[in-house]
Design a protein around this motif. Structure first.
Motif, PDB file in Angstrom:
ATOM      1  N   VAL A  16       0.857  -1.176   0.000  1.00 10.45           N
ATOM      2  CA  VAL A  16       0.000   0.000   0.000  1.00 10.45           C
ATOM      3  C   VAL A  16       0.898   1.233   0.000  1.00 10.45           C
ATOM      4  N   GLU A  17       0.575   2.166  -0.884  1.00 12.95           N
ATOM      5  CA  GLU A  17       1.322   3.414  -0.961  1.00 12.95           C
ATOM      6  C   GLU A  17       0.364   4.577  -0.733  1.00 12.95           C
ATOM      7  N   ILE A  18       0.739   5.474   0.172  1.00 12.97           N
ATOM      8  CA  ILE A  18      -0.097   6.625   0.499  1.00 12.97           C
ATOM      9  C   ILE A  18       0.527   7.872  -0.114  1.00 12.97           C
ATOM     10  N   TYR A  19      -0.253   8.552  -0.952  1.00 17.69           N
ATOM     11  CA  TYR A  19       0.147   9.825  -1.555  1.00 17.69           C
ATOM     12  C   TYR A  19      -0.752  10.908  -0.971  1.00 17.69           C
ATOM     13  N   SER A  20      -0.480  12.159  -1.286  1.00 20.69           N
ATOM     14  CA  SER A  20      -1.320  13.240  -0.754  1.00 20.69           C
ATOM     15  C   SER A  20      -2.696  13.262  -1.414  1.00 20.69           C
ATOM     16  N   ASP A  21      -2.833  12.685  -2.648  1.00 27.27           N
ATOM     17  CA  ASP A  21      -4.119  12.734  -3.348  1.00 27.27           C
ATOM     18  C   ASP A  21      -4.743  11.360  -3.617  1.00 27.27           C
ATOM     19  N   LYS A  22      -4.048  10.273  -3.232  1.00 28.50           N
ATOM     20  CA  LYS A  22      -4.590   8.930  -3.478  1.00 28.50           C
ATOM     21  C   LYS A  22      -3.886   7.893  -2.600  1.00 28.50           C
ATOM     22  N   ILE A  23      -4.530   6.717  -2.525  1.00 33.48           N
ATOM     23  CA  ILE A  23      -3.939   5.551  -1.862  1.00 33.48           C
ATOM     24  C   ILE A  23      -3.945   4.438  -2.897  1.00 33.48           C
ATOM     25  N   THR A  24      -2.802   3.810  -3.135  1.00 35.77           N
ATOM     26  CA  THR A  24      -2.727   2.730  -4.121  1.00 35.77           C
ATOM     27  C   THR A  24      -2.415   1.411  -3.429  1.00 35.77           C
ATOM     28  N   ALA A  25      -2.837   0.319  -4.083  1.00 31.07           N
ATOM     29  CA  ALA A  25      -2.549  -1.025  -3.581  1.00 31.07           C
ATOM     30  C   ALA A  25      -2.157  -1.896  -4.761  1.00 31.07           C
ATOM     31  N   LYS A  26      -1.213  -2.790  -4.528  1.00 29.74           N
ATOM     32  CA  LYS A  26      -0.748  -3.726  -5.554  1.00 29.74           C
ATOM     33  C   LYS A  26      -0.900  -5.146  -5.034  1.00 29.74           C
ATOM     34  N   TYR A  27      -1.299  -6.023  -5.958  1.00 32.72           N
ATOM     35  CA  TYR A  27      -1.367  -7.454  -5.661  1.00 32.72           C
ATOM     36  C   TYR A  27      -0.909  -8.171  -6.922  1.00 32.72           C
ATOM     37  N   ASN A  28       0.224  -8.850  -6.864  1.00 33.01           N
ATOM     38  CA  ASN A  28       0.850  -9.472  -8.038  1.00 33.01           C
ATOM     39  C   ASN A  28       0.971  -8.427  -9.141  1.00 33.01           C
ATOM     40  N   ASP A  29       0.315  -8.663 -10.278  1.00 28.34           N
ATOM     41  CA  ASP A  29       0.388  -7.709 -11.397  1.00 28.34           C
ATOM     42  C   ASP A  29      -0.757  -6.703 -11.379  1.00 28.34           C
ATOM     43  N   PHE A  30      -1.604  -6.745 -10.379  1.00 24.50           N
ATOM     44  CA  PHE A  30      -2.787  -5.898 -10.339  1.00 24.50           C
ATOM     45  C   PHE A  30      -2.538  -4.689  -9.436  1.00 24.50           C
ATOM     46  N   GLN A  31      -3.064  -3.540  -9.860  1.00 23.65           N
ATOM     47  CA  GLN A  31      -2.904  -2.319  -9.075  1.00 23.65           C
ATOM     48  C   GLN A  31      -4.164  -1.477  -9.218  1.00 23.65           C
ATOM     49  N   THR A  32      -4.555  -0.813  -8.136  1.00 22.76           N
ATOM     50  CA  THR A  32      -5.706   0.086  -8.157  1.00 22.76           C
ATOM     51  C   THR A  32      -5.483   1.188  -7.133  1.00 22.76           C
ATOM     52  N   CYS A  33      -6.385   2.184  -7.130  1.00 23.35           N
ATOM     53  CA  CYS A  33      -6.238   3.284  -6.182  1.00 23.35           C
ATOM     54  C   CYS A  33      -7.600   3.863  -5.805  1.00 23.35           C
ATOM     55  N   VAL A  34      -7.620   4.577  -4.695  1.00 24.84           N
ATOM     56  CA  VAL A  34      -8.790   5.367  -4.285  1.00 24.84           C
ATOM     57  C   VAL A  34      -8.308   6.794  -4.061  1.00 24.84           C
ATOM     58  N   SER A  35      -9.184   7.724  -4.342  1.00 19.54           N
ATOM     59  CA  SER A  35      -8.826   9.141  -4.260  1.00 19.54           C
ATOM     60  C   SER A  35      -8.913   9.664  -2.824  1.00 19.54           C
ATOM     61  N   THR A  36      -7.977  10.540  -2.503  1.00 15.29           N
ATOM     62  CA  THR A  36      -8.033  11.281  -1.232  1.00 15.29           C
ATOM     63  C   THR A  36      -7.915  12.782  -1.521  1.00 15.29           C
ATOM     64  N   GLU A  37      -8.307  13.168  -2.750  1.00 10.52           N
ATOM     65  CA  GLU A  37      -8.253  14.579  -3.136  1.00 10.52           C
ATOM     66  C   GLU A  37      -9.186  15.407  -2.259  1.00 10.52           C
ATOM     67  N   ASN A  38      -8.878  16.666  -2.155  1.00 10.62           N
ATOM     68  CA  ASN A  38      -9.677  17.637  -1.406  1.00 10.62           C
ATOM     69  C   ASN A  38      -9.764  17.331   0.087  1.00 10.62           C
ATOM     70  N   MET A  39      -8.809  16.570   0.592  1.00  7.55           N
ATOM     71  CA  MET A  39      -8.767  16.314   2.032  1.00  7.55           C
ATOM     72  C   MET A  39      -7.690  17.205   2.631  1.00  7.55           C
ATOM     73  N   GLU A  40      -7.989  17.720   3.795  1.00  8.29           N
ATOM     74  CA  GLU A  40      -7.022  18.605   4.465  1.00  8.29           C
ATOM     75  C   GLU A  40      -5.804  17.811   4.905  1.00  8.29           C
ATOM     76  N   PRO A  41      -4.642  18.470   4.927  1.00  7.65           N
ATOM     77  CA  PRO A  41      -3.467  17.786   5.465  1.00  7.65           C
ATOM     78  C   PRO A  41      -3.622  17.578   6.976  1.00  7.65           C
ATOM     79  N   ALA A  42      -3.070  16.481   7.452  1.00  6.35           N
ATOM     80  CA  ALA A  42      -3.161  16.166   8.879  1.00  6.35           C
ATOM     81  C   ALA A  42      -2.363  17.185   9.681  1.00  6.35           C
ATOM     82  N   LYS A  43      -2.936  17.629  10.814  1.00  3.61           N
ATOM     83  CA  LYS A  43      -2.235  18.574  11.686  1.00  3.61           C
ATOM     84  C   LYS A  43      -1.150  17.858  12.481  1.00  3.61           C
ATOM     85  N   ASN A  44      -1.390  16.574  12.743  1.00  4.16           N
ATOM     86  CA  ASN A  44      -0.409  15.752  13.446  1.00  4.16           C
ATOM     87  C   ASN A  44      -0.043  14.574  12.531  1.00  4.16           C
ATOM     88  N   PRO A  45       0.921  14.778  11.606  1.00  2.00           N
ATOM     89  CA  PRO A  45       1.237  13.748  10.612  1.00  2.00           C
ATOM     90  C   PRO A  45       1.699  12.414  11.208  1.00  2.00           C
TER      91      PRO A  45
END
Length: 193
Positions: free
Chosen positions: A1-30
Motif C-alpha cells: 500500500v502506498e499513500i500519496y497526498s491525493d490517493k492511496i494505491t494497492a498492488k497485488y501481483n500484477d494488479f494495481q488500483t487506487c482510491v482518491s483522497t483529493e480535497n482532504m485537508e493535510p493532517a495537523k499531526n502527521p
C-alpha cells in the motif's frame, strides 16, 4: 500500500488500483495520522487482502477519521479484488494433463461418476473402480509409504547379509497384514490379507 497526498494505491501481483483522497485537508499531526493509516491497513476487516508494506510517498499526509480511513481501505481492497477476479477470468484453461505414469488400477480411487469423467478427460479410458467399490479387498495394496520397516530394522534387501524372511504387521485382533517391498523406489506397501 502506498499513500500519496491525493490517493492511496494497492498492488497485488500484477494488479494495481487506487482510491482518491483529493480535497482532504493535510493532517495537523502527521505522525499520529501515519499510525492511524498503519493500524487501519494492517487489519483486514474481513477482506481477503492485507497490507504487507505501507509506504508514505507524500509531503502532506491527508487527514481522515478512522471511519473514513476504514471506508477507504474497504473500497481499495474491494476494487483490487474486482480487478484480480476479472483479470483471472481472462486466462484460458489449456486442458487436462496427461497422466502417463499413474497406475491404471483401483489406486486411482475412482469411486463415482465425477472421478471417472475426470480421468476420461485425462486420457485414461479403461478404468477400474476403487477398492471401496468392490466387495473383496484380498491381496489389494492398502497403503504405500516411503517409510521402510526393513531399513529401520537394518534388514534392507539391498544389503548382502540380510534376513529375507517375509514381514507383516499385526493389528489388535491378531490379523496379519503382509508387507511388500519395492527396493527400486525404496518403498513399502501394506497388503490386505
Amino acid at each position: 500500500v502506498e499513500i500519496y497526498s491525493d490517493k492511496i494505491t494497492a498492488k497485488y501481483n500484477d494488479f494495481q488500483t487506487c482510491v482518491s483522497t483529493e480535497n482532504m485537508e493535510p493532517a495537523k499531526n502527521p505522525e499520529k495520522m501515519k499510525e492511524n493509516f498503519i493500524k487501519s491497513f494492517q487489519k483486514s476487516g474481513g477482506e481477503i487482502f492485507y497490507a504487507e508494506n505501507i509506504s508514505f510517498l507524500c509531503g502532506d499526509i491527508p487527514f481522515m477519521t478512522f471511519s473514513v480511513l476504514n471506508s477507504k481501505r474497504r473500497e481499495l481492497f474491494h476494487k483490487l479484488e474486482e480487478i484480480s477476479v476479472y483479470k483471472r477470468s481472462e486466462y484460458k484453461r489449456k486442458g487436462y494433463a496427461e497422466y502417463i505414469s499413474l497406475p491404471n488400477d483401483y489406486r486411482l480411487n475412482i469411486h463415482n461418476k465425477k472421478a471417472s469423467e475426470f480421468y476420461e478427460k485425462c486420457g485414461i479410458l479403461n478404468q477400474m473402480p476403487s477398492v471401496e467399490s468392490s466387495l473383496s479387498f484380498k491381496n489389494k495394496e492398502l497403503m504405500r509409504t516411503k517409510y521402510c520397516i526393513r531399513k529401520s530394522l537394518n534388514m534392507c534387501l539391498k544389503s548382502a547379509n540380510t534376513n529375507k524372511e517375509n514381514l507383516f504387521l499385526v493389528d489388535e485382533t491378531g490379523k496379519k497384514f503382509p508387507l511388500k517391498f519395492d527396493c527400486n523406489l525404496c518403498e513399502m506397501a501394506v497388503i490386505c490379507p
